[in-house]
Structures are given as structure tokens and as C-alpha cells.
Design a protein around this motif. Structure first.
Motif, mmCIF file in Angstrom:
data_model
loop_
_atom_site.group_PDB
_atom_site.id
_atom_site.type_symbol
_atom_site.label_atom_id
_atom_site.label_comp_id
_atom_site.label_asym_id
_atom_site.label_seq_id
_atom_site.Cartn_x
_atom_site.Cartn_y
_atom_site.Cartn_z
ATOM 1 N N PHE A 253 0.986 -1.292 -0.015
ATOM 2 C CA PHE A 253 -0.039 0.084 0.202
ATOM 3 C C PHE A 253 0.737 1.203 0.084
ATOM 4 C CE2 PHE A 253 -2.524 -3.202 1.872
ATOM 5 C CZ PHE A 253 -3.926 -3.199 1.110
ATOM 6 N N ASP A 254 2.073 1.246 -0.445
ATOM 7 C CA ASP A 254 3.126 2.220 -0.308
ATOM 8 C C ASP A 254 2.319 3.506 -1.121
ATOM 9 O OD1 ASP A 254 4.909 1.299 1.261
ATOM 10 O OD2 ASP A 254 6.405 0.875 -0.335
ATOM 11 N N SER A 255 1.685 3.163 -2.450
ATOM 12 C CA SER A 255 1.383 4.284 -3.354
ATOM 13 C C SER A 255 0.067 4.874 -2.678
ATOM 14 C CB SER A 255 0.992 3.870 -4.503
ATOM 15 O OG SER A 255 -0.168 3.108 -4.666
ATOM 16 N N VAL A 256 -0.647 4.065 -2.050
ATOM 17 C CA VAL A 256 -1.960 4.817 -1.466
ATOM 18 C C VAL A 256 -1.396 5.422 -0.381
ATOM 19 C CG1 VAL A 256 -3.863 3.939 0.257
ATOM 20 C CG2 VAL A 256 -3.318 2.894 -2.002
ATOM 21 N N LYS A 257 -0.417 5.011 0.606
ATOM 22 C CA LYS A 257 -0.062 5.891 1.722
ATOM 23 C C LYS A 257 0.653 7.190 1.312
ATOM 24 C CE LYS A 257 4.158 5.077 2.791
ATOM 25 N NZ LYS A 257 5.253 4.214 2.998
ATOM 26 N N ASN A 258 1.453 7.101 0.325
ATOM 27 C CA ASN A 258 2.167 8.303 -0.359
ATOM 28 C C ASN A 258 1.206 9.320 -0.927
ATOM 29 O OD1 ASN A 258 4.555 7.237 0.622
ATOM 30 N ND2 ASN A 258 5.058 6.380 -1.452
ATOM 31 N N PHE A 259 0.299 8.733 -1.483
ATOM 32 C CA PHE A 259 -0.795 9.725 -2.326
ATOM 33 C C PHE A 259 -1.508 10.279 -1.292
ATOM 34 C CE2 PHE A 259 -4.792 10.778 -4.457
ATOM 35 C CZ PHE A 259 -4.389 11.351 -5.465
ATOM 36 N N PHE A 260 -2.197 9.536 -0.452
ATOM 37 C CA PHE A 260 -3.221 10.097 0.393
ATOM 38 C C PHE A 260 -2.898 10.907 1.592
ATOM 39 C CE2 PHE A 260 -5.818 7.409 -2.281
ATOM 40 C CZ PHE A 260 -6.818 8.124 -2.630
ATOM 41 N N SER A 261 -1.512 10.425 2.009
ATOM 42 C CA SER A 261 -1.095 11.434 3.311
ATOM 43 C C SER A 261 -0.665 12.800 2.685
ATOM 44 C CB SER A 261 0.197 10.629 3.761
ATOM 45 O OG SER A 261 1.208 10.629 3.003
ATOM 46 N N ALA A 262 -0.431 12.835 1.442
ATOM 47 C CA ALA A 262 0.046 14.186 0.892
ATOM 48 C C ALA A 262 -1.338 15.001 0.347
ATOM 49 C CB ALA A 262 0.906 13.973 -0.566
ATOM 50 N N LYS A 263 -2.424 14.340 0.499
ATOM 51 C CA LYS A 263 -3.508 14.904 0.182
ATOM 52 C C LYS A 263 -4.605 15.322 1.407
ATOM 53 C CE LYS A 263 -4.956 14.687 -4.130
ATOM 54 N NZ LYS A 263 -5.904 15.618 -5.163
ATOM 55 N N GLY A 264 -4.004 15.205 2.612
ATOM 56 C CA GLY A 264 -4.335 15.836 3.839
ATOM 57 C C GLY A 264 -5.294 14.664 4.523
ATOM 58 N N TYR A 265 -4.563 13.286 4.566
ATOM 59 C CA TYR A 265 -5.439 12.375 5.400
ATOM 60 C C TYR A 265 -4.286 11.796 6.146
ATOM 61 C CZ TYR A 265 -9.079 12.499 1.982
ATOM 62 O OH TYR A 265 -10.553 12.509 1.349
ATOM 63 N N LYS A 266 -4.601 11.312 7.215
ATOM 64 C CA LYS A 266 -3.813 10.676 8.010
ATOM 65 C C LYS A 266 -4.114 8.813 7.768
ATOM 66 C CE LYS A 266 -4.128 10.976 12.649
ATOM 67 N NZ LYS A 266 -2.758 11.296 13.389
#
Length: 254
Positions: free
Chosen positions: A35-48
């Protein structure tokens, strides 16, 4: 992976970013790095983004089941003091997300399932009679994906090591039986949580008709397809997966 695994109480997890919590649940043979891509994308979008290690092989055999994993997730959410959680699960992780939401709906704001078990389990835990044959296991790992090259040597080695560890194999088979026992076809029509279903059109593990059935049974769901994609859409087509989910979350104001 970059981030170190946090270990607190009896929980191990990765946590990145700030904002609305997205808890990501891995599958039976799935590592956190899937889930690296999910983690990197959504953490940069304002999600924890929080990816816990599920206690698949560490619980007693009696507790090695979908319900116990859902209870463990509940304990984790309580421990972290989280509210308005988005649960995202692949394969067994999707099943745990659904079962958790059935038991504890109050803190779950939305669900995202991809290649989820819960309705169709015939492919889970079977086919390990030739587990000592590396090539057989390699083929089984490759069959999870539309493009066999996604099944890197690291992934194949991990699956091979798991199925050749007697302790882990017994747990794997127990989980497969539990998934059948915890079929959710009767529960889903009562679950009102908004659900995003993202599915590979070429999923051999949980075929496309499973996604259609999830969409028909869940009262508030939307189904999205990814072409030339197998059982782990977030690994095979990470950009498309993230894009679909981002648009859905924005549309739902989540």
C-alpha cells in the motif's frame, strides 16, 4: 517503505500524515508495502494514513478468525482515539473491514473494498498440497495479478516461506475456513455505510461477479472497474486506483 513500524501496547503500525484517518487493512499474504502508493498519495492529500499489522499469525488458533481480527481492529481504533474513520481493505482486509463495520458501525465514515472476501471464498487457502515446489507457489503468486511480473521474487519468496511454515499454514487454513463461516450476504443489505468498490476486471481470486454482488447487496455503494488488473488493484494500477478513490472521496465530501 521509508517509515518505521511503530510498536505500542500490542499493536504494530505505520502512520503518515494528518487529517481524516484512513486505516488500510492488508490481505492474508499481503505485506504493508503493498500500500505504499496509497499511503504516499493520500497522506499528501490531507489524510492520516494508518497501516496496522494484522495479528494473522500471532493469535491463538481459536482466535484466528475474521471476527477476532475485527475485534482487534476495534481495540486499535479505541487505543488511537480515532473518530470518523475510512476503512480500506484488500482481500481478507476487505472482509475484516466489512465485518468490523457490521459490529461497530458508529466510528466508520466510509468503506473502500478491493478484491474483498466475504461472499466468495473458494480460492482462499487452497492449493497448497505442493507447497514445497517453488515453481508451483510462484505460479500461484503470479495468478493473483493480471501481469505476472508484478509478482516479484520478494513476493514469491514471502508466500513460499509462509506456506512452508507449518504454524502459518495451519493458521492460513483456519482463516480460509473462518472466511467461509463469516459469509456476509445476509448482513450487507443492512449496512448503510458509504462504500467504494474498486475491482480488477481480471481478478481470478475474487472474480468480477463478486464485485457486482457486493454492489447489489450494499445499500450505498459505487462500483469502479480497472482493466487489465487482477486481485490487488492498488499494486498493479496504483495511479488509477488512487485517482478513482480520490474522486469518490471528494464527491462524498469525505
Amino acid at each position: 517503505m521509508g517509515e518505521s513500524l511503530k510498536k505500542e501496547k500490542n499493536f504494530s503500525y505505520i502512520e503518515v500524515g494528518e487529517g481524516t484517518p484512513i486505516i488500510v487493512l492488508h490481505g492474508l499474504m499481503g505485506g504493508l508495502s503493498n500500500f505504499d502508493s496509497v499511503k504516499n498519495f493520500f497522506s499528501a492529500k490531507g489524510y492520516k494514513v494508518i497501516i496496522p499489522e494484522l495479528p494473522i499469525y500471532s493469535m491463538s488458533l481459536l482466535k484466528t478468525n475474521v471476527k477476532s481480527f475485527a475485534k482487534h481492529l476495534h481495540d486499535f481504533i479505541e487505543f488511537k482515539g480515532l473518530e470518523d474513520v475510512i476503512l480500506l481493505g484488500n482481500s481478507l482486509g476487505g472482509h475484516i473491514a466489512l465485518y468490523h463495520t457490521k459490529l461497530y458501525p458508529e466510528k466508520i465514515k466510509a468503506l473502500v473494498i478491493t478484491g474483498s472476501s466475504g461472499l466468495y471464498e473458494s480460492a482462499m487457502g487452497g492449493g497448497y498440497t505442493k507447497r514445497s515446489d517453488y515453481d508451483v507457489i510462484k505460479k500461484k503468486a503470479q495468478d493473483v495479478f493480471y501481469d505476472p511480473k508484478v509478482a516479484s521474487k520478494e513476493i514469491v519468496d514471502e508466500v513460499y516461506s509462509t506456506v512452508n511454515d507449518r504454524h502459518k499454514l495451519i493458521k492460513t487454513l483456519a482463516i480460509a475456513k473462518s472466511a467461509i463461516r463469516h459469509n456476509m450476504s445476509k448482513d450487507l443489505p443492512k449496512m448503510k455505510t458509504p462504500t467504494c468498490i474498486i475491482w480488477g476486471k481480471n481478478d481470478n481470486v475474487t472474480p468480477p461477479e463478486v464485485a457486482v454482488e457486493f454492489d447489489e447487496l450494499l445499500p450505498d455503494s459505487e462500483l469502479f472497474w480497472i482493466d487489465k488488473c487482477g486481485h490487488a488493484a492498488m499494486m498493479e494500477h496504483p495511479d488509477e486506483f488512487n485517482q478513482i478513490l480520490d474522486v469518490w472521496l471528494t464527491k462524498r465530501n469525505l
